[in-house]
Write a protein that holds these residues in place. Sequence first.
Motif, PDB file in Angstrom:
ATOM      1  N   GLY A   1      -0.668  13.763   8.854  1.00  0.00           N
ATOM      2  CA  GLY A   1      -0.542  12.585   8.009  1.00  0.00           C
ATOM      3  C   GLY A   1       0.251  11.474   8.668  1.00  0.00           C
ATOM      4  O   GLY A   1      -0.142  10.304   8.635  1.00  0.00           O
ATOM      5  N   VAL A   2       1.377  11.829   9.281  1.00  0.00           N
ATOM      6  CA  VAL A   2       2.183  10.821   9.964  1.00  0.00           C
ATOM      7  C   VAL A   2       1.412  10.246  11.150  1.00  0.00           C
ATOM      8  O   VAL A   2       1.445   9.037  11.406  1.00  0.00           O
ATOM      9  CB  VAL A   2       3.526  11.422  10.416  1.00  0.00           C
ATOM     10  N   ALA A   3       0.696  11.116  11.891  1.00  0.00           N
ATOM     11  CA  ALA A   3      -0.116  10.626  13.008  1.00  0.00           C
ATOM     12  C   ALA A   3      -1.193   9.666  12.519  1.00  0.00           C
ATOM     13  O   ALA A   3      -1.468   8.641  13.156  1.00  0.00           O
ATOM     14  CB  ALA A   3      -0.740  11.801  13.757  1.00  0.00           C
ATOM     15  N   ALA A   4      -1.810   9.974  11.373  1.00  0.00           N
ATOM     16  CA  ALA A   4      -2.838   9.090  10.813  1.00  0.00           C
ATOM     17  C   ALA A   4      -2.244   7.742  10.422  1.00  0.00           C
ATOM     18  O   ALA A   4      -2.857   6.688  10.639  1.00  0.00           O
ATOM     19  CB  ALA A   4      -3.496   9.752   9.606  1.00  0.00           C
ATOM     20  N   ILE A   5      -1.053   7.761   9.849  1.00  0.00           N
ATOM     21  CA  ILE A   5      -0.387   6.499   9.491  1.00  0.00           C
ATOM     22  C   ILE A   5      -0.097   5.689  10.739  1.00  0.00           C
ATOM     23  O   ILE A   5      -0.291   4.459  10.771  1.00  0.00           O
ATOM     24  CB  ILE A   5       0.904   6.783   8.699  1.00  0.00           C
TER      25      ILE A   5
ATOM     26  N   GLY B   1      -4.207  15.491   1.992  1.00  0.00           N
ATOM     27  CA  GLY B   1      -3.747  16.870   1.969  1.00  0.00           C
ATOM     28  C   GLY B   1      -3.612  17.462   3.360  1.00  0.00           C
ATOM     29  O   GLY B   1      -3.636  18.674   3.519  1.00  0.00           O
ATOM     30  N   VAL B   2      -3.447  16.617   4.365  1.00  0.00           N
ATOM     31  CA  VAL B   2      -3.497  17.067   5.759  1.00  0.00           C
ATOM     32  C   VAL B   2      -2.157  17.551   6.283  1.00  0.00           C
ATOM     33  O   VAL B   2      -2.069  18.053   7.405  1.00  0.00           O
ATOM     34  CB  VAL B   2      -4.027  15.933   6.660  1.00  0.00           C
ATOM     35  N   GLY B   3      -1.079  17.383   5.528  1.00  0.00           N
ATOM     36  CA  GLY B   3       0.238  17.800   5.978  1.00  0.00           C
ATOM     37  C   GLY B   3       0.979  16.714   6.730  1.00  0.00           C
ATOM     38  O   GLY B   3       0.407  15.684   7.116  1.00  0.00           O
ATOM     39  N   LEU B   4       2.282  16.947   6.930  1.00  0.00           N
ATOM     40  CA  LEU B   4       3.134  15.930   7.551  1.00  0.00           C
ATOM     41  C   LEU B   4       2.681  15.547   8.949  1.00  0.00           C
ATOM     42  O   LEU B   4       2.629  14.365   9.302  1.00  0.00           O
ATOM     43  CB  LEU B   4       4.584  16.440   7.621  1.00  0.00           C
TER      44      LEU B   4
ATOM     45  N   PRO C   1       0.832  -1.213   0.000  1.00  0.00           N
ATOM     46  CA  PRO C   1       0.000   0.000   0.000  1.00  0.00           C
ATOM     47  C   PRO C   1       0.862   1.257   0.000  1.00  0.00           C
ATOM     48  O   PRO C   1       1.923   1.304   0.635  1.00  0.00           O
ATOM     49  CB  PRO C   1      -0.803  -0.119   1.301  1.00  0.00           C
ATOM     50  N   GLY C   2       0.409   2.279  -0.720  1.00  0.00           N
ATOM     51  CA  GLY C   2       1.152   3.533  -0.795  1.00  0.00           C
ATOM     52  C   GLY C   2       0.240   4.726  -0.642  1.00  0.00           C
ATOM     53  O   GLY C   2      -0.935   4.691  -1.025  1.00  0.00           O
ATOM     54  N   VAL C   3       0.772   5.802  -0.061  1.00  0.00           N
ATOM     55  CA  VAL C   3       0.005   7.022   0.138  1.00  0.00           C
ATOM     56  C   VAL C   3       0.861   8.219  -0.258  1.00  0.00           C
ATOM     57  O   VAL C   3       2.066   8.258   0.022  1.00  0.00           O
ATOM     58  CB  VAL C   3      -0.478   7.150   1.599  1.00  0.00           C
ATOM     59  N   LEU C   4       0.240   9.166  -0.934  1.00  0.00           N
ATOM     60  CA  LEU C   4       0.879  10.440  -1.253  1.00  0.00           C
ATOM     61  C   LEU C   4       0.433  11.439  -0.195  1.00  0.00           C
ATOM     62  O   LEU C   4      -0.771  11.660  -0.008  1.00  0.00           O
ATOM     63  CB  LEU C   4       0.463  10.901  -2.648  1.00  0.00           C
ATOM     64  N   LEU C   5       1.395  12.031   0.503  1.00  0.00           N
ATOM     65  CA  LEU C   5       1.095  12.877   1.646  1.00  0.00           C
ATOM     66  C   LEU C   5       1.636  14.279   1.417  1.00  0.00           C
ATOM     67  O   LEU C   5       2.820  14.448   1.093  1.00  0.00           O
ATOM     68  CB  LEU C   5       1.718  12.263   2.910  1.00  0.00           C
ATOM     69  N   SER C   6       0.765  15.291   1.592  1.00  0.00           N
ATOM     70  CA  SER C   6       1.203  16.666   1.382  1.00  0.00           C
ATOM     71  C   SER C   6       2.196  17.088   2.461  1.00  0.00           C
ATOM     72  O   SER C   6       2.183  16.563   3.582  1.00  0.00           O
ATOM     73  CB  SER C   6      -0.002  17.620   1.373  1.00  0.00           C
ATOM     74  N   ILE C   7       3.024  18.049   2.129  1.00  0.00           N
ATOM     75  CA  ILE C   7       4.014  18.540   3.078  1.00  0.00           C
ATOM     76  C   ILE C   7       3.353  19.417   4.138  1.00  0.00           C
ATOM     77  O   ILE C   7       3.615  19.271   5.331  1.00  0.00           O
ATOM     78  CB  ILE C   7       5.111  19.348   2.349  1.00  0.00           C
ATOM     79  N   ALA C   8       2.493  20.321   3.734  1.00  0.00           N
ATOM     80  CA  ALA C   8       1.767  21.194   4.647  1.00  0.00           C
ATOM     81  C   ALA C   8       0.271  20.987   4.427  1.00  0.00           C
ATOM     82  O   ALA C   8      -0.151  20.519   3.364  1.00  0.00           O
ATOM     83  CB  ALA C   8       2.151  22.651   4.406  1.00  0.00           C
ATOM     84  N   PRO C   9      -0.561  21.318   5.421  1.00  0.00           N
ATOM     85  CA  PRO C   9      -2.007  21.154   5.235  1.00  0.00           C
ATOM     86  C   PRO C   9      -2.506  22.018   4.088  1.00  0.00           C
ATOM     87  O   PRO C   9      -2.124  23.181   3.958  1.00  0.00           O
ATOM     88  CB  PRO C   9      -2.590  21.620   6.577  1.00  0.00           C
ATOM     89  N   ARG C  10      -3.381  21.452   3.269  1.00  0.00           N
ATOM     90  CA  ARG C  10      -3.935  22.182   2.134  1.00  0.00           C
ATOM     91  C   ARG C  10      -5.258  21.547   1.747  1.00  0.00           C
ATOM     92  O   ARG C  10      -5.468  20.338   1.939  1.00  0.00           O
ATOM     93  CB  ARG C  10      -2.961  22.179   0.958  1.00  0.00           C
TER      94      ARG C  10
END
Length: 711
Positions: free
Chosen positions: A457-461, A451-454, A423-432
């Motif tokens: 996004g990392v917390a969600a992962i 698009g939630v930002g690092l 599985p792969g996810v594209l994660l935005s650098i900053a929230p947008r």
Amino acid sequence: MNARLNAHADAPASLDGLLRPRAIALVGATERSRWSNGAFANLGELGYAGQVHVVNPRGGHIHGLRAAASCRAIGEPVDAALLMVPAHAIEDAFGDLHEAGIANAVILTSGFAETGEDGARRQAALAGLARQHQVNLLGPNCLGLINYIDRIALWTIGLPTRLTGNVALISQSGATASYIADHAGRQGVGLSYIVSTGNEADLSVARLVDYMVDDEATRVICLFLETTRDTATLAAAARRALAAGKPVVALKIGTSPVTAKAAQAHTGSLVGDDRVFDAACRQLGIIRVHSIDDLVATAALLSRLRPRGGANVAAIAISGGICEIAADRAEASGLALPELSVRSRDALDEVMPSFGTPHNPLDLTGAAILDPALFARSIKVLDQDPDIGLIACLYDLPTEPRHGYSQQVIQQVGQAFSAASTPGVLLSIAPRPVPDFSRMLAEHHGLVYLGVGLDRGVAAIAQAQWWARQHPLSPQPSRTALPAGEDVQRPRSERETLDFLVTQGVPVVPARMATDPVQAQGHAASFNGPVVLKIASPDIAHKSDVGGVCLDVAVEEAADAYQQVRHAVASARPDARIDGVLVSPMRRHGIELLVGVVRDPQWGPTLAVGLGGVWVELFKDSSLRLLPVGAEDVLAMLGELRCSALLDGYRGGPVVDRRWLAEVIARIGDAALALGPDLASLEVNPLLASGGRIEALDGLVVWNTPVEPAQ
């Protein structure tokens, strides 16, 4: 067979008529009410294809429809009614629903339990009406529900989003649900349902979670909670959800006294112990978050992919600084980004520039600007590593049409992830925000994009990885407490408590009761070494506070110590009943733990384990679980303690047999259950652990009702 639960034996079992009605009645409809206007407009805006009936005793035409004077007068089958009538008219409205055969109702009306005792009585009467007429009742004091899949709205304010998806949102606050849904829409997260439960006179969050477990259109269940009701149903539904591979993500308030008061004023409900709820989430596989941002981010990720449980995460970016930020956020979130295997590092050496370093997170360096295909080649290498269970590519998705480098990167990443088995996810650098263009671009390239930002996004992962490790659900503990026996008097003192624990298989320090100095001297001599003397009284819980304990007493000093204890207690607590003085051998070495069981008003008996003795209040280092628990559960609890290293011989201390310690603690939990529902708390403090010797040194029982004095 449908395994859905029914909290009320005399209520309709299915909620299909409420959540998927084919015909709706708007009761109390009037064009002078913004609630009525909003509800009718929402049905048209969402494209409801069923029958809509308006009901008003005055008749006439309302919202362009001929109004019926009552539900009975509609003359056609109706599945659900939205009641927008004053509180004093609710009882008559229910009678009308019953005569019309309508089994589902949503009550917008406020003025019930959230207003105080009088309102609580009105709400209890309302719940009685629902049971009497076998009506599934949503509310009162709620905004209603939206079914995005079937284009159904019984919702009285503006639609917060129109984006259909597979995330169900169940909230005790309608306004908060609207905020959450609006944010989800801006992040490109579509919903299957929104349900506002309000005061929950009948239908609770728990029953709706149970419904969503079986709903094919729903992949993730999100909750906003101010309190927890019907915890047995919620626990059973959460276990079913975990076994079915359907994540439940919960945002619950009540972590501070301020929010506890706010919740009481808003819903008329008391907020339970927040740490108990936390423990329940861990046991039931519920992902707990602490903000709307985290709720939406976690749901967004899990609605689109499932990480492999127990496997590691790898991240790639085009910036070394971003890689370092990601590593820091991963550590803060408890997410492991381990070193890559030798095989993966060797393979990356073949595709990376000579000045690049194969590492996790992987900095693709500026070489990827000249060669966007470096993204794809790196992802292919990571995909072949069996220890990697999720690959995160840290890169922003364009929000508007553009060509050039970004488009090439997205194409390369999309092709690589589509070909990968990991599985792969594209994660935005900053929230947008994720506008329609970004969402469609991600869908076109087969990308899961957040698009939630690092940070989020990392917390969600990390949350998704934790959930993946819980699934499938491990078997529930099958322990059975030894019966206390109806003829056994309830323990009222320390000695009686310890004696009872012995019957439950708990090792207890030897102790003998002395009622005079001579007896104390004799008992001390029988132990062949220094002893401890403690006052024995059913009225004194904390003996050291009143001078009721003497430690490390030599045999020849036992008689004097007895007198000292009796005099100190008589001075401090002349009213206390005294059984005598307990004499026990002095235990010098070991780790002192506290093992306590308390009865939480929502969740029931709850086990707490932590550093004991005089340290428990200072360090507040403890782990909680709902009972019953097995030894494996307790081993996990011991591992969660900040003082856990003390059990492994820290700085020359004794190495504790953790498995035997866990078994003893589980038996204490069983003992608490065996004492029955009138038990308020059972505490062993300390439970002394030294090598393989585990002993309860002190015990305390508190009852919900007074205990009769021993005869």
